[in-house]
Design an enzyme around this catalytic site. Structure first.
Site, mmCIF file in Angstrom:
data_model
loop_
_atom_site.group_PDB
_atom_site.id
_atom_site.type_symbol
_atom_site.label_atom_id
_atom_site.label_comp_id
_atom_site.label_asym_id
_atom_site.label_seq_id
_atom_site.Cartn_x
_atom_site.Cartn_y
_atom_site.Cartn_z
ATOM 1 N N LEU A 64 0.826 -1.211 0.000
ATOM 2 C CA LEU A 64 0.000 0.000 0.000
ATOM 3 C C LEU A 64 0.863 1.266 0.000
ATOM 4 O O LEU A 64 0.349 2.371 -0.144
ATOM 5 C CB LEU A 64 -0.962 0.001 1.192
ATOM 6 C CG LEU A 64 -1.959 -1.175 1.217
ATOM 7 C CD1 LEU A 64 -2.886 -1.063 2.428
ATOM 8 C CD2 LEU A 64 -2.776 -1.259 -0.066
ATOM 9 N N HIS A 103 4.038 -15.816 -3.151
ATOM 10 C CA HIS A 103 4.120 -15.853 -4.627
ATOM 11 C C HIS A 103 4.958 -16.989 -5.214
ATOM 12 O O HIS A 103 5.952 -16.752 -5.904
ATOM 13 C CB HIS A 103 4.577 -14.510 -5.202
ATOM 14 C CG HIS A 103 5.708 -13.810 -4.501
ATOM 15 N ND1 HIS A 103 6.888 -14.433 -4.175
ATOM 16 C CD2 HIS A 103 5.834 -12.529 -4.061
ATOM 17 C CE1 HIS A 103 7.680 -13.556 -3.586
ATOM 18 N NE2 HIS A 103 7.062 -12.403 -3.483
ATOM 19 N N ASP A 123 -0.193 -9.682 -4.632
ATOM 20 C CA ASP A 123 1.097 -8.991 -4.642
ATOM 21 C C ASP A 123 0.967 -7.637 -5.368
ATOM 22 O O ASP A 123 1.855 -7.231 -6.121
ATOM 23 C CB ASP A 123 2.211 -9.849 -5.249
ATOM 24 C CG ASP A 123 3.607 -9.281 -5.000
ATOM 25 O OD1 ASP A 123 3.731 -8.313 -4.226
ATOM 26 O OD2 ASP A 123 4.578 -9.818 -5.579
ATOM 27 N N HIS A 174 3.771 1.001 -8.978
ATOM 28 C CA HIS A 174 4.945 1.837 -9.275
ATOM 29 C C HIS A 174 4.484 2.936 -10.230
ATOM 30 O O HIS A 174 3.605 2.705 -11.073
ATOM 31 C CB HIS A 174 6.064 1.020 -9.916
ATOM 32 C CG HIS A 174 6.690 0.027 -8.990
ATOM 33 N ND1 HIS A 174 7.453 0.401 -7.908
ATOM 34 C CD2 HIS A 174 6.632 -1.330 -8.946
ATOM 35 C CE1 HIS A 174 7.865 -0.682 -7.252
ATOM 36 N NE2 HIS A 174 7.376 -1.751 -7.853
#
Ligand code: NCD
Length: 431
Positions: free
Chosen positions: A64, A233, A306, A310
């Site tokens: 976050l 993951h 996940d 960006h």
């Protein structure tokens, strides 16, 4: 009194092993009744015919970005994107600035979560100070502050002695250690999966063995310490085989897989789109298929996005220079519905992996439509087609490999504690 009746949907409640038509009555933030034909004259009625009604999704693994990287995301925007994707609770990683390695940061995230986010926010604290892999954090104090797990996600704890102690103390603290399992010495400067594709496109490869080696070590240390290891993951057949075997020996291990590793392969990186650059990298078809099979059989317990925002200026560079990560909240449901369409997974089992299992792994409420449970509920249309435009989404970032793609499967409404926080028609309704 706040009463809402979801009428005539297909109820998918993995916790109650229920899959069939019915009504759900929400009252004062809780599920008040679940039945074939509920009469509630004074309730607001929502027609759920042709739709799925399920416990809200729980995301074990998100970024976050607050505090410190609010230009990529913050708890308010991430929480909005989460409920738009059907997630009623999200666990957020510690790679913020400052790192969540101190109870004051955990407090801050919880405060912001309560005030700014329509989704519940569960902080995952760092396992080591500054995510440096050297000195353990004060786990007891962080759990008392509200941390639900520990992780140095983004960085692997390379020092096996430190990893052993982290596992020992997490066991005492009663929470899982979530590992980003990639041996950094094997990853080297790899940016895509090592194989035919990396050779063809001329980018440095990150080999599958980098994951398996670290998963093997962590499973052995989990076995030694009796701690709860959660592997983040998972992307390779090798890691899947190790996890399956360890579980067979009674090791306390759980594991997650992302929507992108379930659907995409390294072929997606061949166009040098930096929105396909992620850690661990998109793998071979054989690895992807092993992850799908492992999710279906239950070796991989949960789906986690996940979600890793960006900014455009960070991703709009050559492939090797771009930061890894992609956003996932708003596309997750449509993307993983692929497993239902292909016949690999029943809808009830998909919901189990998006909701019931992640709630169980985190030791939090959720994942259930039982009477008296908090009314964290999602209404879904598995047939709706839509075109995804991240610019119209709620995340501050746009780094998605599904940008511009037509997807099937849509979130119609999301309720957190009985409150409608997202509807397809009206968008996010918060605060
Ligand atoms: C993560 C991020 O952006 O925080 N990115 C990702 O590709 N998963 C961190 C990381 O795991 O490298």
């Amino acid at each position: 009194m706040n009463r809402i009746l979801l009428r005539g949907g297909r109820l998918l409640d993995p916790a109650g092993e229920r899959d069939g038509p019915g009504d759900v009555l929400i009252e004062n933030g809780r599920i008040a009744a679940v039945d074939a034909d509920i009469r509630a004259d004074d309730a607001e009625v929502i027609d759920a015919a042709g739709r799925w009604v399920a416990p809200g999704f729980v995301d074990l693994h998100t970024h976050l970005r607050e505090p410190g990287h609010e230009y990529k995301e913050d708890i308010a925007s991430g929480g909005r994107a989460a409920v738009a994707g059907g997630f009623t609770a999200v666990a957020c990683m510690a790679n913020t600035n400052p790192v969540n390695d101190d109870p004051s940061v955990t407090d801050y995230i919880l405060d912001r979560g309560h005030q700014d986010s329509p989704a519940r926010v569960y902080p995952i604290a760092a396992a080591t100070r500054g995510l440096r892999g050297e000195i353990m954090t004060e786990m007891d104090a962080l759990v008392r502050a509200g941390a639900v797990a520990f992780s140095d996600d983004g960085a692997t704890i390379m020092d096996s002695g430190v990893m052993r102690r982290v596992l020992e103390y997490s066991r005492l603290a009663g929470v899982p250690i979530v590992v980003h399992a990639e041996d950094r010495t094997l990853v080297g400067n790899g940016v895509v999966n090592e194989g035919a594709v990396s050779t063809r496109i001329g980018l440095p490869g990150n080999p599958a063995i980098a994951e398996a080696v670290m998963v093997a070590r962590d499973l052995m240390l989990a076995e030694l310490t009796g701690a709860h290891l959660h592997v983040a993951h998972v992307s390779t057949a090798g890691a899947v085989d190790l996890i399956r075997a360890a579980r067979g020996r009674g090791v306390h291990v759980t594991a997650e897989v992302t929507p992108h590793h379930l659907v995409l392969t390294d072929e997606a990186t061949a166009g040098y789109d930096t929105n396909t650059k992620v850690a661990p990298p998109l793998r071979s078809l054989a690895d992807r298929n092993a992850c799908r099979a492992a999710l279906c059989e239950g070796t991989l317990d949960a789906i986690a996005t996940d979600h890793a925002p960006h900014a455009e200026h960070e991703k709009d560079v050559e492939f090797t220079a771009a930061p890894p990560g992609l956003i996932g909240f708003e596309t997750a449901f449509a993307v993983v519905l692929d497993l239902v369409r292909s016949g690999e997974l029943e809808p009830l089992e998909l919901v189990r992996r998006l909701s019931t299992e992640p709630a169980r792994i985190l030791g939090q409420l959720g994942g259930s439509l039982a009477v008296d449970a908090p009314a964290d509920v999602v209404v879904l249309d598995p047939a709706a087609e839509w075109t995804y435009d991240p610019a119209k989404g709620y995340s501050k970032s746009r780094n998605s490999p599904w940008s511009g793609k037509t997807l099937t499967g849509r979130v119609i409404a999301t309720f957190v504690a009985g409150r409608l926080v997202y509807s397809e028609e009206r968008g996010v309704l918060f605060p």
